[in-house]
Design a protein around this motif. Structure first.
Motif, PDB file in Angstrom:
ATOM      1  N   ASP A 100     110.609 -57.978   1.037  1.00  0.00           N
ATOM      2  CA  ASP A 100     109.544 -57.444   1.892  1.00  0.00           C
ATOM      3  C   ASP A 100     109.288 -55.965   1.613  1.00  0.00           C
ATOM      4  N   ASP A 101     110.317 -55.267   1.106  1.00  0.00           N
ATOM      5  CA  ASP A 101     110.162 -53.857   0.760  1.00  0.00           C
ATOM      6  C   ASP A 101     109.654 -53.688  -0.676  1.00  0.00           C
ATOM      7  N   ALA A 102     109.314 -54.792  -1.332  1.00  0.00           N
ATOM      8  CA  ALA A 102     108.802 -54.823  -2.708  1.00  0.00           C
ATOM      9  C   ALA A 102     109.902 -54.666  -3.766  1.00  0.00           C
ATOM     10  N   LEU A 103     111.129 -54.374  -3.332  1.00  0.00           N
ATOM     11  CA  LEU A 103     112.188 -54.135  -4.325  1.00  0.00           C
ATOM     12  C   LEU A 103     112.710 -55.442  -4.928  1.00  0.00           C
ATOM     13  N   VAL A 104     113.312 -55.311  -6.107  1.00  0.00           N
ATOM     14  CA  VAL A 104     113.697 -56.485  -6.901  1.00  0.00           C
ATOM     15  C   VAL A 104     114.798 -57.315  -6.235  1.00  0.00           C
ATOM     16  N   ILE A 105     114.638 -58.620  -6.340  1.00  0.00           N
ATOM     17  CA  ILE A 105     115.691 -59.574  -5.962  1.00  0.00           C
ATOM     18  C   ILE A 105     115.945 -60.425  -7.198  1.00  0.00           C
ATOM     19  N   VAL A 106     117.192 -60.458  -7.650  1.00  0.00           N
ATOM     20  CA  VAL A 106     117.518 -61.302  -8.797  1.00  0.00           C
ATOM     21  C   VAL A 106     117.788 -62.712  -8.273  1.00  0.00           C
ATOM     22  N   LEU A 107     117.013 -63.684  -8.747  1.00  0.00           N
ATOM     23  CA  LEU A 107     117.145 -65.060  -8.261  1.00  0.00           C
ATOM     24  C   LEU A 107     118.293 -65.786  -8.958  1.00  0.00           C
ATOM     25  N   LYS A 108     118.426 -65.519 -10.261  1.00  0.00           N
ATOM     26  CA  LYS A 108     119.517 -66.123 -11.041  1.00  0.00           C
ATOM     27  C   LYS A 108     120.095 -65.035 -11.931  1.00  0.00           C
ATOM     28  N   GLU A 109     121.401 -64.783 -11.772  1.00  0.00           N
ATOM     29  CA  GLU A 109     122.018 -63.715 -12.557  1.00  0.00           C
ATOM     30  C   GLU A 109     122.315 -64.139 -13.988  1.00  0.00           C
ATOM     31  N   GLN A 110     122.709 -65.405 -14.133  1.00  0.00           N
ATOM     32  CA  GLN A 110     123.105 -65.908 -15.455  1.00  0.00           C
ATOM     33  C   GLN A 110     121.883 -66.400 -16.224  1.00  0.00           C
ATOM     34  N   VAL A 111     121.825 -65.995 -17.487  1.00  0.00           N
ATOM     35  CA  VAL A 111     120.673 -66.365 -18.309  1.00  0.00           C
ATOM     36  C   VAL A 111     121.144 -67.169 -19.523  1.00  0.00           C
ATOM     37  N   PRO A 112     120.781 -68.441 -19.603  1.00  0.00           N
ATOM     38  CA  PRO A 112     121.155 -69.214 -20.787  1.00  0.00           C
ATOM     39  C   PRO A 112     120.356 -68.751 -22.016  1.00  0.00           C
ATOM     40  N   GLU A 113     120.907 -69.049 -23.186  1.00  0.00           N
ATOM     41  CA  GLU A 113     120.341 -68.597 -24.465  1.00  0.00           C
ATOM     42  C   GLU A 113     118.816 -68.822 -24.549  1.00  0.00           C
ATOM     43  N   GLY A 114     118.384 -70.000 -24.100  1.00  0.00           N
ATOM     44  CA  GLY A 114     116.973 -70.366 -24.234  1.00  0.00           C
ATOM     45  C   GLY A 114     116.015 -69.470 -23.464  1.00  0.00           C
ATOM     46  N   ASP A 115     116.504 -68.773 -22.428  1.00  0.00           N
ATOM     47  CA  ASP A 115     115.631 -67.928 -21.605  1.00  0.00           C
ATOM     48  C   ASP A 115     115.780 -66.435 -21.907  1.00  0.00           C
ATOM     49  N   VAL A 116     116.641 -66.106 -22.874  1.00  0.00           N
ATOM     50  CA  VAL A 116     116.945 -64.700 -23.135  1.00  0.00           C
ATOM     51  C   VAL A 116     115.687 -63.908 -23.514  1.00  0.00           C
ATOM     52  N   ALA A 117     114.846 -64.485 -24.352  1.00  0.00           N
ATOM     53  CA  ALA A 117     113.658 -63.754 -24.808  1.00  0.00           C
ATOM     54  C   ALA A 117     112.753 -63.414 -23.623  1.00  0.00           C
ATOM     55  N   GLU A 118     112.565 -64.386 -22.724  1.00  0.00           N
ATOM     56  CA  GLU A 118     111.701 -64.172 -21.561  1.00  0.00           C
ATOM     57  C   GLU A 118     112.284 -63.077 -20.650  1.00  0.00           C
ATOM     58  N   VAL A 119     113.584 -63.153 -20.390  1.00  0.00           N
ATOM     59  CA  VAL A 119     114.207 -62.167 -19.498  1.00  0.00           C
ATOM     60  C   VAL A 119     114.226 -60.787 -20.158  1.00  0.00           C
ATOM     61  N   GLU A 120     114.435 -60.752 -21.465  1.00  0.00           N
ATOM     62  CA  GLU A 120     114.393 -59.469 -22.179  1.00  0.00           C
ATOM     63  C   GLU A 120     113.024 -58.814 -22.040  1.00  0.00           C
ATOM     64  N   ARG A 121     111.990 -59.634 -22.100  1.00  0.00           N
ATOM     65  CA  ARG A 121     110.626 -59.139 -21.953  1.00  0.00           C
ATOM     66  C   ARG A 121     110.431 -58.543 -20.554  1.00  0.00           C
ATOM     67  N   ALA A 122     111.019 -59.228 -19.554  1.00  0.00           N
ATOM     68  CA  ALA A 122     110.924 -58.730 -18.174  1.00  0.00           C
ATOM     69  C   ALA A 122     111.676 -57.411 -18.023  1.00  0.00           C
ATOM     70  N   VAL A 123     112.851 -57.329 -18.650  1.00  0.00           N
ATOM     71  CA  VAL A 123     113.663 -56.114 -18.595  1.00  0.00           C
ATOM     72  C   VAL A 123     112.897 -54.946 -19.223  1.00  0.00           C
ATOM     73  N   LYS A 124     112.254 -55.222 -20.364  1.00  0.00           N
ATOM     74  CA  LYS A 124     111.485 -54.175 -21.060  1.00  0.00           C
ATOM     75  C   LYS A 124     110.244 -53.763 -20.274  1.00  0.00           C
ATOM     76  N   ALA A 125     109.715 -54.684 -19.473  1.00  0.00           N
ATOM     77  CA  ALA A 125     108.485 -54.379 -18.724  1.00  0.00           C
ATOM     78  C   ALA A 125     108.755 -53.468 -17.532  1.00  0.00           C
ATOM     79  N   CYS A 126     110.025 -53.315 -17.156  1.00  0.00           N
ATOM     80  CA  CYS A 126     110.334 -52.456 -16.002  1.00  0.00           C
ATOM     81  C   CYS A 126     109.971 -51.005 -16.332  1.00  0.00           C
TER      82      CYS A 126
END
Lengths: 65, 402
Positions: A29-55
């Motif tokens: 509600d304060d707009a701040l980040v909530i991590v829904l899933k901490e663990q990232v399997p190999e197949g999703d690494v590229a997508e999460v990396e893109r999100a990390v870089k977009a911060c």
């Protein structure tokens, strides 16, 4: 497995992580980040990396990547 | 330390008359000599930073201030300097004050909240396209289409009555122009009066303005004058940038017809998100936005800037840096342009970016599909650029169905 880490006190609620990888990130509600899933399997690494870089304030890290 | 290349050139540089979309050619020439020392309108020397990595360094460094009250801060015009004596809003403020104010506003701009506006934008764009079709075959895409989309969206988000939108559009365009300081101040004063009236009225609605007044202004977290100036900031920030990205995006795609056709044929909107990032990168409408002052020496890849030095971090130059984006002058809607700095970087990154993305995605998806054969009704070199803080076009005559 890789793990998402939030750097304490940096998030400004810009929401880019949610826009890029909505399965892994949400905003509270304060707009701040909530991590829904901490663990990232190999197949999703590229997508999460893109999100990390977009911060705009480098508030996210992907460990083990 | 490498010395800054001395020039006596005044920022902003003129654009090439024949090319209404791409950055001024002087930027490419200065890339080899950056950071170059340029001058602001009043003679203030400023380092012009063009390299993508250096531009993001400036925008993210804690040793770089955005507080416009400091002596030596670079202003782009007398009108921009005009607000200096007033209490600053988030666009000209450092932490911790900046962070406190941004936190008040951010909840209204979350991805989830903006996503709920999709049906609103779809209906809006459909009805504007219907009106275009009736008015056609030749229409002006700026005045009859593009400028109404972010204006209606911003009004919807803020909870402004739709009958007030036309006047806000006029005022916002004057406010962002490089017109006389008096003219700009008068436009600002009229918008301010509107929001001062709102402060005096009951604030019991669930809209953005009522909630901000009720939860932040009345309890004393946000001063009334800061509230008023923040409203002006959101209004003007939301109106012009997106409208001009629509207009310039159409011009860019007329020059890259395959992009237009790809979007027209993209029935499931699989290409649209990436296409919009590329259009924002390519058009870079917020072309003069990032002015800063160093508070300590800042190491860039091209040089070390001393403390207390004025800096211009050029978003359009970073977005067209060939080291970052291969063949930057080509509009390639399939490239991953998400790391562009069209919305900025660091703590001042655009508050309304997700609304801009949504508005642009809905607009380009529907426009290309409704008028797949649309073409310019004039030559690109006959288009008149709008001179101001936001890059854009005065008009965009097109034929909808040639």
């Amino acid at each position: 497995m890789h793990r998402i880490e939030v750097v304490e006190g940096k998030c400004i609620g810009a929401g880019n992580c949610v826009d890029v990888a909505e399965d892994y990130f949400d905003q509270g509600d304060d707009a701040l980040v909530i991590v829904l899933k901490e663990q990232v399997p190999e197949g999703d690494v590229a997508e999460v990396e893109r999100a990390v870089k977009a911060c705009p304030v480098a508030a996210l890290r992907l460990l083990g990547a | 330390m490498k010395n800054l290349t001395q020039t006596d050139e005044v920022w902003p540089f003129p654009r090439e008359a024949k090319c209404p979309v791409l950055p001024p050619p002087r930027i490419a020439e200065l890339r080899e000599k950056q950071p170059a020392l340029v001058r602001m309108y009043d003679g203030t020397p400023a380092a012009l930073v063009l390299d993508y990595d250096d531009v993001t360094t400036i925008m993210m460094s804690p040793d770089v201030s955005d507080d416009g009250r400091a002596a030596g801060f670079p202003y782009v015009s007398e009108a921009a300097r005009h607000n200096r004596g007033k209490r600053p809003t988030i666009d000209r403020l450092d932490p911790p004050e900046h962070d406190i104010q941004r936190a008040m506003l951010a909840p209204f701009f979350t991805v989830k909240r903006i996503k709920q506006m999709r049906p609103f934008f779809e209906e809006l764009v459909d009805s504007l396209l219907d009106e275009l079709e009736e008015a056609g075959p030749t229409v002006d895409l700026v005045t009859q289409f593009a400028r109404h989309i972010p204006a209606a969206g911003t009004a919807e988000l803020m909870g402004l009555p739709s009958e007030d939108i036309p006047r806000f559009l006029e005022l916002s365009e004057t406010y962002q122009s490089f017109g006389s300081a008096e003219e700009i101040a008068a436009a600002g004063a009229e918008i301010a009066e509107y929001f001062e009236r709102r402060l005096a009225e009951p604030a019991d609605g669930d809209d953005f303005i009522s909630m901000l007044i009720r939860e932040q202004v009345r309890p004393g977290h946000l001063a009334p004058d800061q509230f008023v100036r923040t409203m002006i900031l959101i209004l003007t920030g939301g109106f012009d940038t997106t409208a001009n990205t629509i207009a310039l995006g159409v011009v860019a795609m007329m020059d890259h017809r395959e992009a237009w056709e790809a979007l027209a044929n993209d029935a499931d909107d699989e290409l649209i998100a990436a296409a919009v990032e590329e259009i924002v990168r390519y058009t870079s409408t917020a072309h003069h936005a990032v002015f800063r002052l160093t508070t300590a020496p800042v190491q860039l890849s091209t040089a070390e800037l001393p403390a207390d030095h004025a800096v211009i971090a050029s978003q359009m130059a970073a977005n067209h840096d060939p080291k970052k984006f291969e063949c930057p002058h080509l509009l390639d809607i399939e490239r991953d342009a998400r790391t562009h700095v069209g919305f900025g970087m660091g703590i001042h990154q655009c508050l309304g970016q997700h609304m801009a993305r949504l508005a642009l995605q809905v607009t380009f998806s529907k426009l290309t599909k409704r008028f797949p054969r649309l073409e310019l009704a004039v030559k690109p070199e006959e288009l008149t650029p709008r001179i101001g803080l936001v890059h854009g076009l005065m008009g965009l005559p097109v034929r909808l169905t040639p």
